[in-house]
Every structure is written in structure tokens, then in C-alpha cells.
Design an enzyme around this catalytic site. Structure first.
Site, short mmCIF file in Angstrom:
data_model
loop_
_atom_site.label_atom_id
_atom_site.label_comp_id
_atom_site.label_asym_id
_atom_site.label_seq_id
_atom_site.Cartn_x
_atom_site.Cartn_y
_atom_site.Cartn_z
N GLU A 183 47.38 41.15 50.55
CA GLU A 183 48.75 40.79 50.89
C GLU A 183 49.69 42.00 50.83
O GLU A 183 50.75 41.99 51.46
CB GLU A 183 49.27 39.70 49.94
N HIS A 219 28.27 40.33 41.13
CA HIS A 219 27.91 40.97 42.39
C HIS A 219 26.40 41.04 42.58
O HIS A 219 25.90 40.92 43.70
CB HIS A 219 28.55 42.36 42.47
N ARG A 230 22.63 34.23 51.95
CA ARG A 230 24.00 34.69 52.12
C ARG A 230 24.05 36.07 52.76
O ARG A 230 24.71 36.28 53.79
CB ARG A 230 24.69 34.74 50.76
N GLU A 278 38.01 28.30 43.63
CA GLU A 278 38.29 29.70 43.33
C GLU A 278 38.01 30.61 44.53
O GLU A 278 37.68 31.78 44.39
CB GLU A 278 37.50 30.17 42.10
N GLU A 298 33.52 37.41 52.80
CA GLU A 298 32.73 36.37 52.13
C GLU A 298 33.64 35.80 51.05
O GLU A 298 33.73 36.32 49.95
CB GLU A 298 31.44 36.98 51.54
#
Length: 368
Positions: free
Chosen positions: A104, A20, A29, A129, A120
Site C-alpha cells: 500500500e 516459508h 502449490r 489471514e 500467493e
């Protein structure tokens, strides 16, 4: 859903704070997301937002600063606990709700829909990945009709390149020729992508080729299972053709009507990002001159046993047999004549690019 062992391994990797830190300190970014949100402040004001894979929660906080009335920040890894602390530290706990769950499995109160989804989700060469599947599932489950996706589209590019940082030093290593070492290194690196910085001057293709374009507002999961292209490109400079360079960009919506979309570009012609570039190293290098045709085929296919990874296959093609794009930048006589005709008759220009493999399967990627 993917097997639990793969899923657990994937999410546990994001519990490493160093991961992170690397993303937060990636200024292109972080600023791209901040600018995309703040430029659309009038849209976010009073809206409900979902942040898929929120990590430390920084994107959720940007949305709160832009005036969103409610943000559901979903994070499957244990870093969700840190996100809660950061949200509280910035005094947005009444606006941002951190949900520690796979997206989900999330159920929102009264099955409400959100106005925008921000995430992101990108990995090396965009898809490695990555969590694109989860983002698309969240879109179908939670996004309002005509809701917005941040980003809204993504593109993968390819271009032939040199990789002198891998091999040049072996030509004169402390006064010795060590090309045999370079040859062995090249052979070993042919089996997996190399994550590295490619300098702009080491791109030798005369144009960047689009492998795929993904529309995050409309594409479905099955449409990102595989991509394929066959292409011929002319060399733009004399050099050594040693690999194929992959990079991506993502584009955010402009909802102000100014047509000033924020674009996050991870290519060699833009500011470096933590994604760097991905190079498919060729088993043998090839000396090329300006205009020489470089023909290749690339297939990218989702791995059957691990849906977060893709297998990449590359074949070097015979330029005399491969179908050339129109116009083509190579110096073959037929392409020079076709290009001259098309330059003289632009109204008759057709749009055609052919697509049609073998070196490379994606294993764990070397990102040193």
C-alpha cells in the site's frame, strides 16, 4: 488500514523461516505457480511484473526465468532480506528489485504500471489471514488496463463430511468405550474451525457446493466482506454426518489460446497441500443414509476488529422447510419427481440456488 498491532503481528509471523519452508515444500502449490508462469512464457517475455508478498522471492525468480524484463518483488516482513540474497544467488538482481515495504505504501518510478501481478495470498479456507485486500489494492494502483492477475479467480467449496480421525478411535480405546471423551471433544471443537486432512471417502455430500467465486480482475474489496449460502444436498453414501468441509481452488490465466488453465486445488480429491482442509465440526453427529437430505446455512463475514479474519456461522436447517436446489440430489419425493422431469426436459432447466446461521466464530485456528 488495520490497527498497527494486528498488522505487525501478521507480518512478523511470516519472518519464521519454518513457515516459508512449509510453503516452498508444498509441491502442488509451488508447481502450480511455476507451470502457470512457464506455460505463459510468451506473455511474460519483456513484461513488467509485480509480486505482492514475495516471501523468499521464488515466484519472482520464475517470472525472471520466463523472460520478464523487470519484477518488483514487494515484501513487508523482514524476510525481504532473505529474498534479496536468494535473488542474488540466482543472478537475477538486475531484473528483480526487492522492495521491503507494505504494498500500500509502494511508489514505483515515474508511477509506471505493471503488465501482471502475481501473488500467493491464500490462507486457510482461502480467506483466513489472507492478504487478498492488499492484492486488490495493488491491482487498482499498479496494474495496466487489461493487465493479468496470477491467479485470476478463486472459489470456496463446501460439502458435508465425516471426521472419523477425530472420533472413531474412542469407540474402542484399548478395549474400552470412551464415547464420552468423543462427545466432550466435539463440544470443544464446535467453537473454531479445525484444520485437518479430510479423506476423499469421508466426503458424504453428493456434490460440492460453491460458497463464493472471486474474480481477481474485477472484484473490489467490499465485495469480499461477506458470503452466505443456504443449501440442501443429498447424502451420496451411508455414513455419519459430523461436519462441513471447506476447501478452495484458484485458477490461473491461459494466455496461449489453448484453454489449458492451471488450477491449484486444495480439496480432498486432490494432492494434499499445506492448507489441508477446514472442517466446521458439528456439536452432534447424525447418521445418514444414501439420499438423505442434509440442509445447512453458512455465513462468512469479515471480523470487525481484525480484517484478516472472518467469522463463520453455521445453522443446521430442517430439510422440509429449507428451499431445495433444482435439481436436488436428495430422496424426498418432490425432489425425485422434479429431477425426473428436468432430466426429461433439459431445455426447461432453471438455475436457482438459495442462500440463508449460529455455531462458530473464528478464533486462532488449530492447524496441528
Amino acid at each position: 488500514m488495520e490497527p498497527n498491532s494486528i498488522q505487525n503481528e501478521y507480518f512478523s509471523s511470516y519472518e519464521d523461516l519454518e513457515v516459508h519452508r512449509l510453503m516452498l515444500e508444498d509441491n502442488p502449490r509451488t508447481l502450480a505457480y511455476k507451470n502457470a508462469i512457464m506455460n505463459n512464457k510468451s506473455y511474460f517475455k519483456g513484461k513488467i511484473v509485480m509480486d505482492v508478498g514475495c516471501g523468499t522471492g521464488i515466484l519472482s525468480i520464475f517470472c525472471a526465468q520466463a523472460g520478464a524484463k523487470k519484477i518488483y518483488a514487494v515484501e513487508a516482513s523482514n524476510v525481504a532480506n532473505l529474498a534479496r540474497e536468494i535473488v542474488k544467488e540466482n543472478k537475477f538482481e538486475d531484473v528483480i528489485e526487492v522492495i521491503h515495504s507494505y504494498v500500500e505504501d509502494v511508489v514505483l518510478p515515474d508511477n509506471i504500471k505493471v503488465d501482471a501481478i502475481i501473488s500467493e495470498w491464500m490462507g486457510f479456507y482461502l480467506l483466513h489471514e489472507g492478504m487478498l485486500d492488499s492484492v486488490l489494492i495493488a491491482r487498482d494502483k499498479f496494474l495496466k488496463v487489461n493487465g493479468e492477475m496470477f491467479p485470476e479467480s478463486a472459489t470456496i467449496y463446501i460439502s458435508p463430511c465425516s471426521v472419523p480421525t477425530l472420533y472413531k478411535k474412542w469407540d474402542n480405546f484399548h478395549g474400552l468405550s470412551m464415547t464420552s471423551v468423543a462427545n466432550q471433544l466435539r463440544a470443544s471443537k464446535c467453537n473454531k474451525p479445525e484444520i485437518m486432512v479430510v479423506e476423499a471417502e469421508d466426503i458424504i455430500g453428493s456434490d460440492e457446493v460453491v460458497l463464493c467465486w472471486i474474480n481477481l480482475k474485477e472484484d473490489i474489496v467490499s465485495e469480499v466482506d461477506s458470503f452466505s449460502i443456504e443449501h440442501v444436498v443429498g447424502a451420496k453414501k451411508d455414513g455419519i454426518y459430523q461436519g462441513l468441509c471447506l476447501w478452495f481452488d484458484v485458477v490461473f490465466p491461459d494466455l496461449t489460446g489453448s484453454n489449458d488453465n492451471v488450477r491449484l486445488d486444495t480439496g480432498p480429491f486432490s494432492s494434499p497441500t499445506h492448507w489441508k482442509q477446514t472442517v466446521i465440526v458439528l456439536p452432534q453427529e447424525q447418521v445418514v443414509e444414501v439420499g438423505d437430505p442434509i440442509a445447512f446455512q453458512m455465513d462468512m463475514t469479515r471480523d470487525a476488529s481484525n480484517r484478516r479474519r472472518y467469522n463463520i456461522q453455521v445453522s443446521l436447517l430442517d430439510p422440509d422447510e429449507a428451499e431445495h436446489p433444482l435439481p436436488c440430489t436428495c430422496h424426498l419425493t418432490k425432489c425425485i419427481l422434479v429431477k425426473a422431469y428436468m432430466d426429461q426436459h433439459p431445455e426447461k432447466v432453471p438455475v436457482t440456488e438459495q442462500m440463508d446461521t449460529n455455531c462458530l466464530q473464528e478464533d486462532p485456528i488449530d492447524d496441528d
